[in-house]
Design a protein around this motif. Structure first.
Motif: not given
Lengths: 209, 222
Positions: B52-53, B56, B130, B133, B174, B178-179, B182
């Motif tokens: 994910p990080g 992003w 994802l 988001t 970000l 990402v959270s 995650s």
């Protein structure tokens, strides 16, 4: 054709500063409906800056601009068509699409479009990508914007640059028609036009004197 | 057609016709994500953990590539002058142009993310969240990029300066973006609180960024 306009434009003691230098100050004029102002003067004396100030693109260093006869609260800039050195043409759009966008964006009636295309004889080129136009044709397309949406005040900065003789005549006639319907035109040009200018403004005189 | 809609349609059409903006952003996104596993090695668990990080960060960089186009072309050819004298206020013009950037860059990038997620061993069941988001967070990306684009207007090689100005502003996007992803993959806890924060950041950017961009545009046109 355009609706008769009853808007008068007045400048009260306006001044212009560029980069800390005063280009002009204490400039005042009043234009009644149907009057035109010819702006002349040597290069760098603020002709373009004055037009951009009226169009609301440059701040006034002093003084104020008023438009009488317009709806209260309408800024002067919204009454203006500004045609400057840059053509505001999208090269990946056709000639017709360029004009159609301005008709829509300036909130005008779409029926104005054929007339706007015909004003400078661009009708046969309507489907041509604007990127293929010559310098003169680009200038004509930029000027056609004047007809795509009616505005009472025309600000024309060297409108005749790269136009041929026939087109300069068309432009001249277009300005006269605009004045007949009560419009106002402020033109900065070095070409002799047949349009009768009610007033003339020569910038840069005090410095020479 | 109303003036606002006309401008939006024009900007989307221009982005489509000129092609470069969308194509380059998507290509860049693909390349950046595709080379990550080469740098990190073939540890599938590690890749899934950081996917994910990575997605992003790569999305932010790809979106910035086309950010200077938001105003640059219109500034160069004088269109911005005419837009500024038109019936729409300048913040509205800035907002519509940012929206067009989101439609032509933010949405395609967000929709491409799950495909690239496959390269990073992102769990399949995390993909819908994802994408959601990213769709919620990319408006903030486009609208904040418009501030940078208007501040760097008229400068040569403005792209790099734009990235320096804007990337720090993307930190909240970000973090919450990402959270959310995650939380959904490894937990613990619900992904919705960070998701709602992300939505709030986007909404605030949509309201505030055009005002800042318009102020910068006024200065640039002087």
């Amino acid at each position: 054709m355009q609706m008769p306009s009853h808007i008068a434009l007045a400048a009260h003691d306006i001044a212009c500063q560029r980069g800390g230098r005063t280009l002009f100050q204490g400039l005042s004029f009043t234009l009644e409906p149907g009057e035109a102002l010819l702006i002349s003067g040597p290069n760098g004396t603020g002709k373009t800056s004055l037009l951009r100030q009226i169009a609301g693109l440059l701040p006034l260093a002093a003084g104020r601009l008023t438009a009488t006869g317009a709806e209260a609260g309408t800024p002067v800039s919204e009454l203006c068509h500004y045609v400057g050195h840059l053509s505001a043409i999208k090269t990946s759009f056709s000639v017709g699409e360029n004009l159609a966008f301005w008709t829509d964006f300036l909130d005008a009636d779409e029926s104005a479009l054929p007339e706007a295309l015909a004003a400078f004889g661009l009708t046969p080129l309507a489907d041509l990508p604007a990127g293929l136009l010559s310098a003169g044709q680009r200038r004509k397309l930029a000027l056609s914007r004047l007809f795509a949406a009616p505005c009472p005040i025309w600000l024309l900065d060297e409108p005749s640059v790269s136009l041929d003789t026939a087109s300069v005549k068309l432009l001249d006639a277009a300005i006269r028609d605009h004045l007949k319907t009560g419009g106002i035109a402020l033109v900065s040009t070095h070409v002799k036009l047949k349009t009768k200018f009610a007033q003339e403004l020569t910038l840069g005189q005090e410095r020479a004197a | 057609m109303s003036p606002a809609l006309a401008l939006l349609v024009r900007d989307v059409k221009l982005a489509w016709r000129e092609g470069g903006a969308i194509g380059v952003a998507l290509g860049f996104y693909l390349v950046v994500v595709a080379i990550m596993p080469f740098g990190l090695g073939p540890d599938l668990n590690l890749l899934a953990h950081i996917a994910p990080g990575m997605l992003w960060v790569a999305l932010l960089l790809a979106a910035l590539l086309s950010a200077d186009r938001i105003f640059h072309n219109d500034y160069e050819d004088g269109t911005l002058d005419v837009l500024a004298t038109g019936p729409q206020s300048l913040p509205m013009v800035a907002a519509i142009k940012s929206l067009a950037h989101w439609l032509t860059t933010g949405i395609p990038l967000a929709l491409m993310a799950p495909v690239l997620g496959l390269l990073l061993n992102l769990p399949l069941d995390a993909m819908p969240l994802l994408v959601l988001t990213m769709l919620a967070g990319t408006p903030a990306v486009s609208f904040v990029a418009a501030i940078g684009a208007s501040l760097t207007l008229g400068l040569r090689r403005s792209g790099l300066l734009l990235a320096l100005l804007v990337l720090p502003l993307y930190v909240p996007v970000l973090i919450f973006g990402v959270s959310t992803a995650s939380m959904a993959i490894v937990g613990p806890g619900s992904p919705w609180p960070p998701f709602l924060m992300l939505c709030a950041i986007s909404l605030a950017s949509i309201v505030l960024a055009p005002l800042a961009a318009a102020a910068a545009l006024r200065t640039a046109m002087r």
